[in-house]
Scaffold this motif. Structure first.
Motif, PDB file in Angstrom:
ATOM      1  N   GLY A 158      45.126  68.001  44.544  1.00 20.78           N
ATOM      2  CA  GLY A 158      43.885  68.653  44.947  1.00 20.78           C
ATOM      3  C   GLY A 158      43.034  69.096  43.773  1.00 20.78           C
ATOM      4  O   GLY A 158      41.806  69.049  43.822  1.00 20.78           O
ATOM      5  N   LYS A 159      43.656  69.533  42.695  1.00 21.32           N
ATOM      6  CA  LYS A 159      42.919  69.982  41.505  1.00 21.32           C
ATOM      7  C   LYS A 159      42.058  68.843  40.959  1.00 21.32           C
ATOM      8  O   LYS A 159      40.936  69.058  40.515  1.00 21.32           O
ATOM      9  N   ASN A 214      38.950  68.726  43.016  1.00 22.26           N
ATOM     10  CA  ASN A 214      38.144  69.936  42.958  1.00 22.26           C
ATOM     11  C   ASN A 214      37.460  70.142  41.613  1.00 22.26           C
ATOM     12  O   ASN A 214      36.736  71.111  41.433  1.00 22.26           O
ATOM     13  N   GLU A 215      37.685  69.235  40.672  1.00 21.01           N
ATOM     14  CA  GLU A 215      37.015  69.335  39.379  1.00 21.01           C
ATOM     15  C   GLU A 215      35.539  68.948  39.474  1.00 21.01           C
ATOM     16  O   GLU A 215      34.782  69.196  38.549  1.00 21.01           O
ATOM     17  N   SER A 260      33.175  68.766  46.810  1.00 21.56           N
ATOM     18  CA  SER A 260      34.294  67.976  47.301  1.00 21.56           C
ATOM     19  C   SER A 260      34.860  68.648  48.530  1.00 21.56           C
ATOM     20  O   SER A 260      35.105  69.855  48.537  1.00 21.56           O
ATOM     21  N   ARG A 289      40.561  69.748  49.977  1.00 19.46           N
ATOM     22  CA  ARG A 289      41.146  71.061  49.681  1.00 19.46           C
ATOM     23  C   ARG A 289      42.454  70.921  48.915  1.00 19.46           C
ATOM     24  O   ARG A 289      42.801  71.781  48.113  1.00 19.46           O
ATOM     25  N   SER A 290      43.196  69.862  49.201  1.00 18.79           N
ATOM     26  CA  SER A 290      44.423  69.570  48.472  1.00 18.79           C
ATOM     27  C   SER A 290      44.734  68.095  48.688  1.00 18.79           C
ATOM     28  O   SER A 290      44.085  67.428  49.482  1.00 18.79           O
TER      29      SER A 290
END
Length: 186
Positions: free
Chosen positions: A21-22, A25-26, A30, A33-34
């Motif tokens: 997820g990270k 999310n960068e 987006s 969520r994961s």
């Protein structure tokens, strides 16, 4: 996720990555969520200086349901082929062909992988029937102008004759009456 393109030997190589997820999310916007997606990239470097990249992405991402806003898991099963050639300047105007300056030593694969996975998200994503959050569906029905049932789709815009008539500007009511009178005479 950088590919050292300048040092790749001729032939085929396989590169394996795992994104979560990270990774998604960068970027600023987006829905993811994961997630947990395995990415296999096969690179074939030919004598002519052409690189054929085949991306295979498998896993799952978590996104919000459009209906109840609870998390839902969406399977990811995506493939993408990209041909990379060396040239004088960067040119990404052709589908599936990327021309990069010959001075580049590495190729950043993150945007390609991110786009490949994000393009698997359907325009409308909702839980399977019966899996939506019932409390949220109840609130949706309470606040909906036309009432809502969990069996409905969001394909048609909300519209009801009674609310349409009550929202008419009184200045236009006389014109509507004339139009209706005209239609009745025909």
């Amino acid at each position: 996720m950088k590919l050292s393109i300048a040092s790749l030997p001729f032939g085929s190589q396989q590169f394996d990555y795992h994104v979560d997820g990270k990774f998604f999310n960068e970027i600023e916007v987006s829905e993811v969520r994961s997630g947990s997606v395995d990415v296999a990239i096969s690179v074939t470097h030919t004598q002519e200086g052409i690189y054929d990249l085949d991306f295979v992405c498998n896993g799952v991402i978590t996104i919000p349901c459009d209906r109840c806003l609870d998390d839902m898991e969406l399977p990811v099963d995506a493939t993408y082929h990209l041909t990379v050639k060396m040239g004088d300047t960067l040119d990404d105007s052709l589908d599936n062909v990327l021309v990069i300056p010959s001075s580049w030593r590495t190729l950043d694969l993150e945007p390609i992988v991110r786009d490949t996975v994000l393009l698997t998200i359907p325009m409308m994503h909702v839980h399977s029937p019966g899996e939506c959050n019932e409390e949220m569906l109840g609130r949706l029905e309470q606040h909906s102008a036309r009432g809502y049932s969990s069996d409905e789709d969001f394909d048609e815009p909300p519209h009801s004759e009674s609310s349409a008539d009550s929202d008419i500007d009184p200045r236009w009511a006389a014109l509507r009456q004339l139009k209706e009178n005209n239609n009745n005479k025909k």
